[in-house]
Scaffold this active site. Structure first.
Site, PDB file in Angstrom:
ATOM      1  N   LYS A   1     -30.823 -14.551  15.920  1.00  0.00           N
ATOM      2  CA  LYS A   1     -29.909 -14.108  17.092  1.00  0.00           C
ATOM      3  C   LYS A   1     -30.200 -12.736  17.523  1.00  0.00           C
ATOM      4  O   LYS A   1     -30.211 -12.317  18.706  1.00  0.00           O
ATOM      5  CB  LYS A   1     -28.450 -14.354  17.026  1.00  0.00           C
ATOM      6  CG  LYS A   1     -27.715 -13.868  15.725  1.00  0.00           C
ATOM      7  CD  LYS A   1     -26.263 -14.173  15.726  1.00  0.00           C
ATOM      8  CE  LYS A   1     -25.800 -15.208  14.524  1.00  0.00           C
ATOM      9  NZ  LYS A   1     -26.138 -14.361  13.366  1.00  0.00           N
TER      10      LYS A   1
ATOM     11  N   LYS B   1     -38.428 -16.391  11.368  1.00  0.00           N
ATOM     12  CA  LYS B   1     -36.875 -16.999  11.595  1.00  0.00           C
ATOM     13  C   LYS B   1     -36.440 -16.915  12.785  1.00  0.00           C
ATOM     14  O   LYS B   1     -36.563 -15.920  13.565  1.00  0.00           O
ATOM     15  CB  LYS B   1     -36.018 -16.719  10.406  1.00  0.00           C
ATOM     16  CG  LYS B   1     -34.888 -17.607  10.329  1.00  0.00           C
ATOM     17  CD  LYS B   1     -33.696 -17.150   9.534  1.00  0.00           C
ATOM     18  CE  LYS B   1     -32.950 -15.971  10.228  1.00  0.00           C
ATOM     19  NZ  LYS B   1     -31.490 -15.764   9.342  1.00  0.00           N
TER      20      LYS B   1
ATOM     21  N   LYS C   1     -35.657  -5.510   6.052  1.00  0.00           N
ATOM     22  CA  LYS C   1     -35.454  -4.482   6.667  1.00  0.00           C
ATOM     23  C   LYS C   1     -36.099  -3.270   6.609  1.00  0.00           C
ATOM     24  O   LYS C   1     -36.608  -2.341   7.290  1.00  0.00           O
ATOM     25  CB  LYS C   1     -34.051  -4.518   6.931  1.00  0.00           C
ATOM     26  CG  LYS C   1     -33.505  -5.520   7.806  1.00  0.00           C
ATOM     27  CD  LYS C   1     -31.884  -5.251   8.400  1.00  0.00           C
ATOM     28  CE  LYS C   1     -31.201  -6.486   8.779  1.00  0.00           C
ATOM     29  NZ  LYS C   1     -31.645  -7.057  10.166  1.00  0.00           N
TER      30      LYS C   1
HETATM   31  N1  AQP Z   1     -33.224 -19.875  12.042  1.00  0.00           N
HETATM   32  C1  AQP Z   1     -32.208 -20.553  11.250  1.00  0.00           C
HETATM   33  N2  AQP Z   1     -32.538 -21.887  10.642  1.00  0.00           N
HETATM   34  C2  AQP Z   1     -31.618 -22.213   9.491  1.00  0.00           C
HETATM   35  N3  AQP Z   1     -30.449 -22.051   9.471  1.00  0.00           N
HETATM   36  C3  AQP Z   1     -30.125 -20.639  10.023  1.00  0.00           C
HETATM   37  N4  AQP Z   1     -29.232 -19.762   9.841  1.00  0.00           N
HETATM   38  C4  AQP Z   1     -29.173 -18.933  10.749  1.00  0.00           C
HETATM   39  N5  AQP Z   1     -30.607 -18.901  11.186  1.00  0.00           N
HETATM   40  C5  AQP Z   1     -30.927 -19.901  10.953  1.00  0.00           C
HETATM   41  C6  AQP Z   1     -27.970 -20.245   9.313  1.00  0.00           C
HETATM   42  O1  AQP Z   1     -26.681 -19.845   9.811  1.00  0.00           O
HETATM   43  C7  AQP Z   1     -25.729 -19.484   8.910  1.00  0.00           C
HETATM   44  C8  AQP Z   1     -24.969 -18.407   9.657  1.00  0.00           C
HETATM   45  O2  AQP Z   1     -26.063 -17.213   9.563  1.00  0.00           O
HETATM   46  P1  AQP Z   1     -25.616 -15.852   9.933  1.00  0.00           P
HETATM   47  O3  AQP Z   1     -25.592 -15.771  11.516  1.00  0.00           O
HETATM   48  O4  AQP Z   1     -24.329 -15.246   9.533  1.00  0.00           O
HETATM   49  O5  AQP Z   1     -26.768 -14.829   9.533  1.00  0.00           O
HETATM   50  P2  AQP Z   1     -28.063 -14.894   9.471  1.00  0.00           P
HETATM   51  O6  AQP Z   1     -28.984 -16.070   8.549  1.00  0.00           O
HETATM   52  O7  AQP Z   1     -28.663 -13.403   9.258  1.00  0.00           O
HETATM   53  O8  AQP Z   1     -28.654 -15.277  11.164  1.00  0.00           O
HETATM   54  P3  AQP Z   1     -29.452 -14.460  11.997  1.00  0.00           P
HETATM   55  O9  AQP Z   1     -29.391 -15.376  13.349  1.00  0.00           O
HETATM   56  O10 AQP Z   1     -30.824 -14.157  11.479  1.00  0.00           O
HETATM   57  O11 AQP Z   1     -28.525 -12.998  12.475  1.00  0.00           O
HETATM   58  P4  AQP Z   1     -29.196 -11.622  12.476  1.00  0.00           P
HETATM   59  O12 AQP Z   1     -30.202 -11.877  13.500  1.00  0.00           O
HETATM   60  O13 AQP Z   1     -28.117 -10.962  12.906  1.00  0.00           O
HETATM   61  O14 AQP Z   1     -29.753 -11.331  11.142  1.00  0.00           O
HETATM   62  C9  AQP Z   1     -26.291 -19.276   7.489  1.00  0.00           C
HETATM   63  O15 AQP Z   1     -26.163 -20.336   6.788  1.00  0.00           O
HETATM   64  C10 AQP Z   1     -27.842 -19.077   7.828  1.00  0.00           C
HETATM   65  O16 AQP Z   1     -28.556 -19.709   6.744  1.00  0.00           O
END
Ligand code: AQP
Length: 332
Positions: free
Chosen positions: A197, A194, A111
């Site tokens: 969300k 990746k 970031k």
């Molecule tokens: N694209 C992905 N592929 C596989 N696993 C994923 N996870 C998230 N995105 C993918 C897994 O989901 C769990 C919860 O993740 P999280 O929502 O707590 O945090 P994150 O990984 O930061 O998810 P995002 O969607 O990428 O959130 P933002 O956009 O807010 O940063 C974790 O086990 C994660 O690995």
């Protein structure tokens, strides 16, 4: 029975990446482990969220946990802020984590490198709270997508150091469990990133509450390549590889078998097959989601889950406070 802990931070609507990389696996683990699965609402606010949207996203996330198949009598489901011990132990963990360790965390570094402004202290110290989330429950395993593995490794380092300083019976040192297929579902319009969300381009991301037909359309317009061959090749064909992973994770069919079955097909035909699988998955989840929302049982499930979690967490926190010497009178 070994204990397993995981969480999701609903900083937006949950995605197909969350489902494949996390939720779906939590469901399959709940029969073999003592499963603790919470909604990480404190982690959500490390980045500004519109309060009304956040509230809706939190409730939807609980409903989606249940719709995906988590069962409250097998899995303890609760909201992080309903168990105050998380924040308290989070502070103690921050006092046992070095700046150098936090500086190495790639999520924060990425970031920073992207030049994002307004990065908060909460975001920087978030791995300390995550360490507390895990260590509070003496979790043996933490199932995560690949992006979160580094945070569990930091948790291990902090736990080992703490045990060394204050006694080996302080914390169980957890192991990360990374899914084999679908550990990193990629964005549909830029398969080098990746699927997230908080992604600003909706075309790249499938949300679990997307209209299933719209989700199918997103798959059909996923970015691929000009090689015209269905191959599992993350380096040269990341778009097609991503679609193969999605299908394999959702159907359970082997990657090799999907590739062999589709080897003579064009991309359009293959995308239609994957789109159908995604459309059906979302339709099934959404039917159950609707039943859960209509049942009005979410508050009750969260209250019961929090009660169970508090029992474990308060005992652990008292023990740790005693060990670090910040307790005067023994708390009941
Ligand atoms: N694209 C992905 N592929 C596989 N696993 C994923 N996870 C998230 N995105 C993918 C897994 O989901 C769990 C919860 O993740 P999280 O929502 O707590 O945090 P994150 O990984 O930061 O998810 P995002 O969607 O990428 O959130 P933002 O956009 O807010 O940063 C974790 O086990 C994660 O690995």
């Amino acid at each position: 029975m070994k204990r397993m802990l995981s969480a999701i931070k609903p900083t937006g609507q949950l995605t197909l990446g969350n489902y494949i990389g996390a939720l779906k696996n939590f469901v399959s683990y709940q029969d073999d482990y003592e499963m603790i699965c919470f909604i990480a609402n404190l982690h959500c606010i490390t980045v500004y969220q519109k309060p009304e949207e956040l509230k809706k996203n939190l409730k939807d996330a609980v409903a989606l946990y249940l719709a995906a198949g988590l069962e409250p009598d097998k899995t303890t489901i609760f909201l992080q802020t309903d168990v105050l011990e998380h924040a308290q132990l989070g502070y103690i963990m921050a006092c046992n984590t070095y700046l150098g360790e936090l500086n190495r965390m790639t999520q924060f570094k990425d970031k920073q490198a992207k030049g994002e402004t307004g990065l908060t202290a909460g975001l920087y110290t978030y791995p300390c709270l995550m360490a507390a989330d895990i260590l509070l429950y003496d979790a043996d395993y933490v199932p995560v997508g690949e992006d979160q593995k580094q945070h569990v490794e930091l948790t291990r380092d902090v736990a080992i150091r703490f045990n060394h300083k204050y006694g080996d019976d302080s914390f169980v040192v957890p192991e990360p469990l990374v899914t084999k297929v679908g550990k990193r579902i990629m964005s549909l319009d830029d398969p080098s990133r990746k699927m997230s969300k908080s992604e600003h381009n909706d075309k790249g991301c499938i949300y679990l509450l997307d209209d299933p037909k719209l989700a199918a359309k997103k798959i059909k317009s996923a970015v691929t390549d000009s090689l015209g061959k269905i191959n599992y090749d993350p380096i040269n064909q990341p778009g097609i590889t991503n679609l193969i992973e999605i299908e394999s994770a959702l159907t359970g069919e082997d990657i090799d078998s999907i590739v062999a079955r589709n080897k003579d097909k064009g991309y359009g035909e293959f995308k239609t097959e994957v789109a159908e699988v995604v459309e059906k998955t979302l339709s099934d989840i959404q039917a159950r989601y609707k039943e859960i929302i209509d049942s009005g049982k979410i508050d009750e499930i969260l209250e019961e889950g929090a009660m169970k979690a508090r029992k474990i967490a308060s005992k652990k926190l008292k023990k740790i406070e005693r060990k670090v010497g910040i307790e005067i009178k023994k708390r009941k």
